[in-house]
Design a protein around this motif. Sequence first.
Motif, short mmCIF file in Angstrom:
data_model
loop_
_atom_site.label_atom_id
_atom_site.label_comp_id
_atom_site.label_asym_id
_atom_site.label_seq_id
_atom_site.Cartn_x
_atom_site.Cartn_y
_atom_site.Cartn_z
N ALA A 412 0.70 -1.10 0.07
CA ALA A 412 0.02 -0.15 0.01
C ALA A 412 0.93 1.22 -0.09
O ALA A 412 1.89 1.21 0.76
N VAL A 413 0.63 2.02 -0.80
CA VAL A 413 1.40 3.39 -0.84
C VAL A 413 0.44 4.48 -0.66
O VAL A 413 -0.67 4.89 -0.77
N MET A 414 1.06 5.38 0.39
CA MET A 414 0.26 6.76 0.80
C MET A 414 1.08 7.84 1.00
O MET A 414 2.37 7.59 1.50
N SER A 415 0.67 9.08 0.62
CA SER A 415 1.52 10.23 0.85
C SER A 415 0.95 10.85 2.06
O SER A 415 -0.21 10.80 2.68
N TYR A 416 2.01 11.38 2.91
CA TYR A 416 1.74 12.26 4.20
C TYR A 416 2.86 13.41 4.29
O TYR A 416 4.02 12.95 4.28
N ALA A 417 2.35 14.71 4.12
CA ALA A 417 3.08 15.81 4.29
C ALA A 417 4.22 15.59 3.21
O ALA A 417 3.94 15.82 2.04
N ASP A 418 5.50 15.34 3.44
CA ASP A 418 6.56 15.34 2.80
C ASP A 418 7.05 13.98 2.45
O ASP A 418 8.12 13.89 1.75
#
Length: 464
Positions: A412-418
Amino acid sequence: MEQLNTLDAGFLMAEDSDRNVSLAIGGIAIIEGSTPNYDKLKSVLAERFKAIPRCTKMLRTQPFDVGAPQWVDDPGFDISRHVRRVAVPRPGGDSELFQVVADVLERRLDRDRPLWECWVIEGLKGNRWAILMKIHHCMADGISATRILTRLCDEIDGDAFARPAAAPRAARRPHLKPVPDTNPRSNPVTNLWRTATGITGTVSRTVSGAAEIAGGLLRPTAGSSLVGPVTAMRRYRAVRVPLADVEQICRKFDVTVNDVALAAITEGYRSVLLHRGEKPRPDSLRTLVPVSLRSHDALDKPGNRLSIMLPYLPVEQDDPIQQLRMVHSRMTRTKQGGQRQAGNFAVTATSYVPFMLSSWMIRFLTRLPQRGIVTLATNVPGPHRRLQMMGRNVARLLPIPPIALQLRTGVAVMSYADDLVFGITADYDAGADIDELADGIKIGVARLDMLSQDSILLFDRKSV
């Protein structure tokens, strides 16, 4: 009473098909500072969970599947049954945290209660602690699960998911396309012909996509060790890469963040296959890629709103630019080929079939020895703004994918902030080389980032 749709109920049936599978998803928030008083924290969490209606409801099933399961209020709802407390062993680093996460993933959620758990994890190195949110997949998909995790955090001004203004991209030669005729006074015969042609094209793509999905499910892979029965034990790892590096790659090669993520996953699995002494082949890694069908006004609604695509990831390629080029081309072609439309049509069509019939069909299909799909790769947009929990900064968010239906690993890939974060779940026995996969993903992004900074490289956009 709200009923589960066929897709949501399908995750229950997929779990029923294998006693070693727990079909829960979720995420981990790693929080800076000392752990707050546990009773106070539990009180805060109780208040926030009660503001999420699905979190206080349980499932009521029908005998012999004569009707779909229903969400009903849990008359004995007790927050203490859902919020748990655990401490990691010393020294409290990532490896100790990941072991706790794996242990939590192994246990199924109790279907006689609301289908979620929240684990408060103490003792992390560097004066940190964590919250692990575990939700059954029938209750939420990746987007809605991320939204639930975010709602447990402190309120912030504005939308935490709002993307910051993008920097202007370098000018490119425009690709001129015919402008559609939107004049209401245009020739009605021409408009009718265009409408008929559009409908015919959509039907043709949907039929083609359905054939591709059916072929992917029925055609076995070439004896890959990545697919097969799983045990009851799990492994978990997470990899962080700078989001700025990924965006630099996107700008350089004119691709999407999802393309870069899938190219990195390709490199990770190539490393695993080589490490196992298996030759990476063009048909080695048929991948289940969920596609969100959520409209903007349905982002916070529970349940699953998904279709699927089944591309082959090019593990046979050792050149990172070629991997990225082929991923981009294949994803573009798959999107245009109708798999997404076919998946959406299939989910919609089941709503018109008696639940007893559709449930028996799904139970039968989920018990077949599936060997056509090798792994799962799902990408969920996370908050772009940093979150807080009881005034403490949330330093990291890590996604948790499930494994089921003989898929021994999932990413699973997720973006968070930087950051762009890759969460990896693997079967304990079959995924002993999970670090090889994690390191390969990180190396894949690093190589593309290094190449993106070479100004003489040109991205060949020819189709594959």
